[in-house]
Design a protein around this motif. Structure first.
Motif, PDB file in Angstrom:
ATOM      1  N   SER A 184       2.455  -3.965 -14.925  1.00  0.00           N
ATOM      2  CA  SER A 184       3.318  -2.974 -14.295  1.00  0.00           C
ATOM      3  C   SER A 184       4.615  -2.760 -15.075  1.00  0.00           C
ATOM      4  N   ASP A 205      -0.587  -0.599 -15.276  1.00  0.00           N
ATOM      5  CA  ASP A 205      -1.127  -0.999 -13.972  1.00  0.00           C
ATOM      6  C   ASP A 205      -0.123  -0.605 -12.895  1.00  0.00           C
ATOM      7  N   SER A 247      -0.915  -0.010  -9.773  1.00  0.00           N
ATOM      8  CA  SER A 247      -1.575  -0.180  -8.479  1.00  0.00           C
ATOM      9  C   SER A 247      -0.584  -0.522  -7.370  1.00  0.00           C
ATOM     10  N   ASP A 250       3.952   3.302  -5.264  1.00  0.00           N
ATOM     11  CA  ASP A 250       3.704   4.483  -4.446  1.00  0.00           C
ATOM     12  C   ASP A 250       4.360   5.694  -5.108  1.00  0.00           C
ATOM     13  N   THR A 276      -4.109   3.390 -12.992  1.00  0.00           N
ATOM     14  CA  THR A 276      -4.743   2.419 -12.109  1.00  0.00           C
ATOM     15  C   THR A 276      -6.193   2.291 -12.540  1.00  0.00           C
ATOM     16  N   ARG A 329     -10.128   1.893 -12.642  1.00  0.00           N
ATOM     17  CA  ARG A 329     -11.234   2.286 -11.781  1.00  0.00           C
ATOM     18  C   ARG A 329     -12.492   1.535 -12.212  1.00  0.00           C
ATOM     19  N   TYR A 374      -9.878   4.936 -15.801  1.00  0.00           N
ATOM     20  CA  TYR A 374      -8.575   4.826 -15.141  1.00  0.00           C
ATOM     21  C   TYR A 374      -8.268   6.106 -14.370  1.00  0.00           C
TER      22      TYR A 374
END
Length: 284
Positions: free
Chosen positions: A7, A30, A32, A35, A55, A57, A63
């Motif tokens: 992140s 990343d 994930s 928000d 993110t 998949r 992704y």
């Protein structure tokens, strides 16, 4: 609790191997735990024209990717796609990626050429439509261009390859170089028409163009290197018959801002999609 290392907010420039050139983008490999509010806050804090948030998949190299300007989410962004793909390749090695964007799936291939990583994105299905003369007149007024400043060989059109752009071709290189526009007026027109940028173009030769992209809807005066607009322009040039249906075009952008970059646009027979490629470099 320690935050996921993926992140981390990375800083890249795209369409240039020189950190001082091209178009800068924030990249979070990343996102994930992010928000929408946090993504927008990061993009606003960075102040780059766009930042990319990925993110993972299911599936190798798959992704979801979202793009935010300092003001809002953007459906598709080419330079942040290239930056994100190169960032992934630096971590995982070159290869094939599949990005799920708000505009649709965008495959990206990353290879190493002459010691540099180069990413090639394949756009979603493009389209080109007529531009309303009244809207063109309003765009010219906001730019402080006269109708005579346009190149009649490349008439105004709206082009899409993941995001909508109004294409206006300058009659001279000097006209393109002199960009001083009414920010609020152009922003209002672009919001009404659902445009991401205005793609200003000057043709240098059969396959070489100089381009600039005002981006007031993103809160940025000008985008230094615009992959989404490059893809849309490729579709535009092919639709008008200005270039062969199979061609490789070179777009130079950012020199007038002191951030030169190079975008390669490939058109293929039998495939309406447009491929845009370039290098990227990490900053700092």
């Amino acid at each position: 609790m320690t935050e996921n290392p993926g992140s981390e907010i990375l800083h890249y420039t795209a369409f240039s191997a020189d950190p001082g050139g091209g178009n800068r983008a924030g990249v979070v490999l990343d996102a994930s735990g992010f928000d929408e509010r946090r993504m927008l806050a990061v993009a606003a804090d960075l102040g780059y024209s766009e930042s990319a948030f990925l993110t993972a998949r299911p599936g190798e190299g798959a992704y979801a990717i979202r793009y935010f300007s300092p003001k809002a989410e953007v459906s598709f962004c080419g330079h942040a796609t290239v930056a994100a793909a190169v960032a992934l390749a630096e971590r995982d090695g070159p290869g094939e990626l599949e990005f799920a964007t708000a505009a649709g799936p965008v495959p990206v291939s990353v290879v190493r050429e002459d010691g540099e990583l180069r990413a090639t994105l394949t756009s979603v299905e493009p389209y080109v439509e007529d531009a309303d003369p009244a809207d063109v007149a309003e765009a010219l007024a906001a730019l402080d261009w006269a109708a005579a400043d346009l190149d009649p060989a490349l008439p105004p059109r709206i082009a899409y390859a993941g995001a909508r752009h109004l294409v206006l071709a300058a009659a001279t290189r000097a006209r393109l170089a002199d960009l001083d526009y009414d920010f609020a007026r152009l922003e209002a027109l672009m919001r009404r028409l659902g445009l991401t940028t205005v793609q200003l173009v000057r043709r240098e030769s059969e396959h070489t163009f100089h381009v600039r992209d005002p981006f007031p809807v993103g809160g940025v005066v000008e985008d230094p290197a615009t992959g989404a607009a490059a893809a849309a322009f490729g579709a535009y040039a092919r639709e008008l018959g200005a270039v062969p249906s199979a061609a490789v075009l070179t777009l130079h952008q950012g020199a007038d801002m002191g951030r030169p970059g190079t975008l390669t646009v490939e058109l293929r027979d039998g495939d309406a999609r447009v491929r845009v490629s370039g290098t990227a470099a990490r900053i700092g």
